[in-house]
Design a protein around this motif. Sequence first.
Motif, PDB file in Angstrom:
ATOM      1  N   ILE A 170      17.658  -1.824  -0.531  1.00  0.00           N
ATOM      2  CA  ILE A 170      17.476  -1.046   0.717  1.00  0.00           C
ATOM      3  C   ILE A 170      17.859   0.408   0.421  1.00  0.00           C
ATOM      4  O   ILE A 170      17.161   1.342   0.816  1.00  0.00           O
ATOM      5  N   LEU A 171      18.938   0.563  -0.334  1.00  0.00           N
ATOM      6  CA  LEU A 171      19.411   1.919  -0.624  1.00  0.00           C
ATOM      7  C   LEU A 171      18.422   2.684  -1.517  1.00  0.00           C
ATOM      8  O   LEU A 171      18.254   3.887  -1.368  1.00  0.00           O
ATOM      9  N   ASP A 172      17.737   1.945  -2.441  1.00  0.00           N
ATOM     10  CA  ASP A 172      16.792   2.673  -3.309  1.00  0.00           C
ATOM     11  C   ASP A 172      15.399   2.796  -2.672  1.00  0.00           C
ATOM     12  O   ASP A 172      14.467   3.334  -3.272  1.00  0.00           O
ATOM     13  N   GLY A 173      15.253   2.267  -1.447  1.00  0.00           N
ATOM     14  CA  GLY A 173      13.997   2.445  -0.700  1.00  0.00           C
ATOM     15  C   GLY A 173      12.861   1.538  -1.154  1.00  0.00           C
ATOM     16  O   GLY A 173      11.738   1.679  -0.691  1.00  0.00           O
ATOM     17  N   SER A 174      13.147   0.588  -2.061  1.00  0.00           N
ATOM     18  CA  SER A 174      12.054  -0.294  -2.516  1.00  0.00           C
ATOM     19  C   SER A 174      11.857  -1.477  -1.557  1.00  0.00           C
ATOM     20  O   SER A 174      10.762  -2.007  -1.447  1.00  0.00           O
ATOM     21  N   PHE A 175      12.893  -1.922  -0.893  1.00  0.00           N
ATOM     22  CA  PHE A 175      12.854  -3.086   0.013  1.00  0.00           C
ATOM     23  C   PHE A 175      12.154  -4.250  -0.689  1.00  0.00           C
ATOM     24  O   PHE A 175      11.384  -4.986  -0.092  1.00  0.00           O
ATOM     25  N   LYS A 176      12.430  -4.394  -1.995  1.00  0.00           N
ATOM     26  CA  LYS A 176      11.613  -5.323  -2.788  1.00  0.00           C
ATOM     27  C   LYS A 176      11.895  -6.799  -2.511  1.00  0.00           C
ATOM     28  O   LYS A 176      11.126  -7.650  -2.927  1.00  0.00           O
ATOM     29  N   LYS A 180      10.499   4.539   1.845  1.00  0.00           N
ATOM     30  CA  LYS A 180      11.367   5.497   1.131  1.00  0.00           C
ATOM     31  C   LYS A 180      12.223   6.316   2.106  1.00  0.00           C
ATOM     32  O   LYS A 180      13.319   6.748   1.769  1.00  0.00           O
ATOM     33  N   SER A 181      11.697   6.506   3.321  1.00  0.00           N
ATOM     34  CA  SER A 181      12.431   7.349   4.270  1.00  0.00           C
ATOM     35  C   SER A 181      13.195   6.518   5.303  1.00  0.00           C
ATOM     36  O   SER A 181      13.697   7.046   6.285  1.00  0.00           O
ATOM     37  N   ARG A 182      13.222   5.168   5.108  1.00  0.00           N
ATOM     38  CA  ARG A 182      13.817   4.301   6.142  1.00  0.00           C
ATOM     39  C   ARG A 182      15.043   3.555   5.636  1.00  0.00           C
ATOM     40  O   ARG A 182      15.320   3.512   4.440  1.00  0.00           O
ATOM     41  N   PHE A 183      15.709   2.915   6.608  1.00  0.00           N
ATOM     42  CA  PHE A 183      16.909   2.148   6.280  1.00  0.00           C
ATOM     43  C   PHE A 183      16.883   0.871   7.112  1.00  0.00           C
ATOM     44  O   PHE A 183      16.295   0.841   8.197  1.00  0.00           O
ATOM     45  N   CYS A 184      17.513  -0.187   6.597  1.00  0.00           N
ATOM     46  CA  CYS A 184      17.695  -1.383   7.423  1.00  0.00           C
ATOM     47  C   CYS A 184      19.135  -1.842   7.283  1.00  0.00           C
ATOM     48  O   CYS A 184      19.629  -2.056   6.158  1.00  0.00           O
ATOM     49  N   ALA A 185      19.805  -2.011   8.402  1.00  0.00           N
ATOM     50  CA  ALA A 185      21.233  -2.352   8.375  1.00  0.00           C
ATOM     51  C   ALA A 185      21.480  -3.848   8.142  1.00  0.00           C
ATOM     52  O   ALA A 185      22.583  -4.242   7.753  1.00  0.00           O
ATOM     53  N   ASN A 186      20.456  -4.677   8.359  1.00  0.00           N
ATOM     54  CA  ASN A 186      20.700  -6.131   8.311  1.00  0.00           C
ATOM     55  C   ASN A 186      21.495  -6.609   7.091  1.00  0.00           C
ATOM     56  O   ASN A 186      22.516  -7.276   7.249  1.00  0.00           O
ATOM     57  N   PRO A 187      21.059  -6.277   5.858  1.00  0.00           N
ATOM     58  CA  PRO A 187      21.794  -6.821   4.706  1.00  0.00           C
ATOM     59  C   PRO A 187      23.248  -6.354   4.602  1.00  0.00           C
ATOM     60  O   PRO A 187      24.029  -6.930   3.862  1.00  0.00           O
ATOM     61  N   PHE A 188      23.616  -5.335   5.362  1.00  0.00           N
ATOM     62  CA  PHE A 188      24.975  -4.796   5.310  1.00  0.00           C
ATOM     63  C   PHE A 188      25.862  -5.386   6.405  1.00  0.00           C
ATOM     64  O   PHE A 188      27.067  -5.208   6.392  1.00  0.00           O
ATOM     65  N   ARG A 189      25.224  -6.031   7.390  1.00  0.00           N
ATOM     66  CA  ARG A 189      26.029  -6.455   8.537  1.00  0.00           C
ATOM     67  C   ARG A 189      25.737  -7.872   9.030  1.00  0.00           C
ATOM     68  O   ARG A 189      26.409  -8.370   9.898  1.00  0.00           O
ATOM     69  N   ASP A 204       0.839  -1.201   0.000  1.00  0.00           N
ATOM     70  CA  ASP A 204       0.000   0.000   0.000  1.00  0.00           C
ATOM     71  C   ASP A 204       0.879   1.258   0.000  1.00  0.00           C
ATOM     72  O   ASP A 204       2.056   1.219   0.333  1.00  0.00           O
ATOM     73  N   GLN A 205       0.250   2.373  -0.371  1.00  0.00           N
ATOM     74  CA  GLN A 205       1.006   3.616  -0.560  1.00  0.00           C
ATOM     75  C   GLN A 205       1.690   4.069   0.730  1.00  0.00           C
ATOM     76  O   GLN A 205       2.837   4.527   0.715  1.00  0.00           O
ATOM     77  N   SER A 206       1.013   3.867   1.880  1.00  0.00           N
ATOM     78  CA  SER A 206       1.616   4.364   3.127  1.00  0.00           C
ATOM     79  C   SER A 206       2.894   3.563   3.450  1.00  0.00           C
ATOM     80  O   SER A 206       3.867   4.121   3.944  1.00  0.00           O
ATOM     81  N   THR A 207       2.892   2.261   3.136  1.00  0.00           N
ATOM     82  CA  THR A 207       4.104   1.458   3.363  1.00  0.00           C
ATOM     83  C   THR A 207       5.210   1.910   2.410  1.00  0.00           C
ATOM     84  O   THR A 207       6.373   2.042   2.801  1.00  0.00           O
ATOM     85  N   LYS A 208       4.830   2.166   1.160  1.00  0.00           N
ATOM     86  CA  LYS A 208       5.830   2.631   0.174  1.00  0.00           C
ATOM     87  C   LYS A 208       6.472   3.925   0.659  1.00  0.00           C
ATOM     88  O   LYS A 208       7.700   4.071   0.654  1.00  0.00           O
ATOM     89  N   ASP A 209       5.619   4.872   1.109  1.00  0.00           N
ATOM     90  CA  ASP A 209       6.139   6.163   1.572  1.00  0.00           C
ATOM     91  C   ASP A 209       7.024   5.971   2.798  1.00  0.00           C
ATOM     92  O   ASP A 209       8.083   6.584   2.915  1.00  0.00           O
TER      93      ASP A 209
END
Length: 420
Positions: A132-138, A78-87, A70-75
Amino acid sequence: MPETEHTAWLGALLVDFVDRLVPKRLLRLLVHPKFHALVGADRMEALGGWIDNKFMLKRRQKRCSEQQIDQSTKDYLKSRFCANPFRELETTPTGLAYVCCPIWLPTPIGTLDTPPEQLWSSDAAKRIRESILDGSFKYCSHLHCPAITGRTLPPRDAPESVAMIKQYEESPAKLPEHLVLSHDKSCNLSCPSCRSAVYMADSRKQERLDQLAERTLLPLMRGAKSVMITGSGDPFGSKHFRNLIKRLNGGDFPQLRLELISNGQLLDRRAWSELNLRGRVSYVQISIDATTASTYAIVRRGGDFKRLLKNLAFLRDLRTSGEIERLEFSMVVQTLNFREMPGFVRLGEEFAADSIIFNMIRQRDIFSREEYVEAFIGSPDHPEYDAFVETLKAPELAQPNVQIGNVLEYVKRAQAGAAV
Ligand SMILES: C[S@@+](CC[C@H](N)C(=O)[O-])C[C@H]1O[C@@H](n2cnc3c(N)ncnc32)[C@H](O)[C@@H]1O
Ligand code: SF4
Ligand code: SF4
């Protein structure tokens, strides 16, 4: 039609047939105790792993790539980050490696027999980090990931997020800080939510796992700060994990802190001293699923409630003395135990647990459709659904130390008329 095209068409049809029909039926056969006894636990384990990698994994990925966002999750994302895949690196019993929990992010980065550095920087790992960096978390499941459902991801511009992104840009190959080791399913219990029979790796399999640890996992742990054992079996019920814990506590990894997820049955004073755990463990999570001996006997098959309470008292001492930094209790919410949810929060208070975690029972290949429908209390069609929704209003469940996980998300979806 030319012969090659014809063969390819027939081949595709066969794969589709196998994909649609065989796994379900085969898996039902596989969990039958008689078949188990005939084939032997380790061969069954290998076969189950093959089917999971070949078919079930693809389904999990397909569900993830086709999820409606849904749009609210997409929005929000876009403004969030998750460190898991980097660490983070997580191992599985099927021999694959992931950069987060395989249910929350069902795309593996490679196999555990890949050379360690190559595995950590594989193309799949890079693609996931990019998402994660492009905010899609796809690649993330927006239903299963508690950080997405609970809206607890840190802002992209928080200092820790900015520092992690900068570090990745400067040295993308930096090894993981945190490992979750879930490559051995050996366990002293056989909870019906998890498996149909007790599984213990035989000595050959244990030896292979010990070698895998030396070859791949220990080199990957060179820069790690913490290691979690385990999401697959039990750290104290598995000989391989006991060997590994001893190895890690032998002096080669002085900075490394252990985080343990266990059924708690074998976690007593004796194990603490035998495995040299003093001063090495920061976190303990005990999966309990019940507040009464009678429910415990069913949902934690093979477990002894009295013994559990004795070990919980030992853990309370460890927590109150500051020997461990955090203690959590968890419950897999299902028809058999949902009425015990408020009491479970009180049990946590009694034994000084910092937090109480609830998670809805997840479909597993071991369940028939009927068994899952019976156990899954999150469906409005369930005869006890109204009582479940009423239970969720208990004041205990609104306490700040309660992590309600995806339980409310299922109810929210059901109320919105979405498929659950
Ligand atoms: C597989 S166990 C491994 C660690 C340890 N043996 C334990 O039980 O805590 C990891 C977690 O999965 C949970 N679990 C088991 N079956 C589940 C299911 N069908 N759905 C969701 N969680 C489940 C357990 O309760 C536990 O919290
Ligand atoms: S699934 Fe959740 S925890 Fe895992 S990487 Fe995605 S957002 Fe982070
Ligand atoms: S104790 Fe944990 S690993 Fe063992 S059967 Fe139960 S849920 Fe599964």
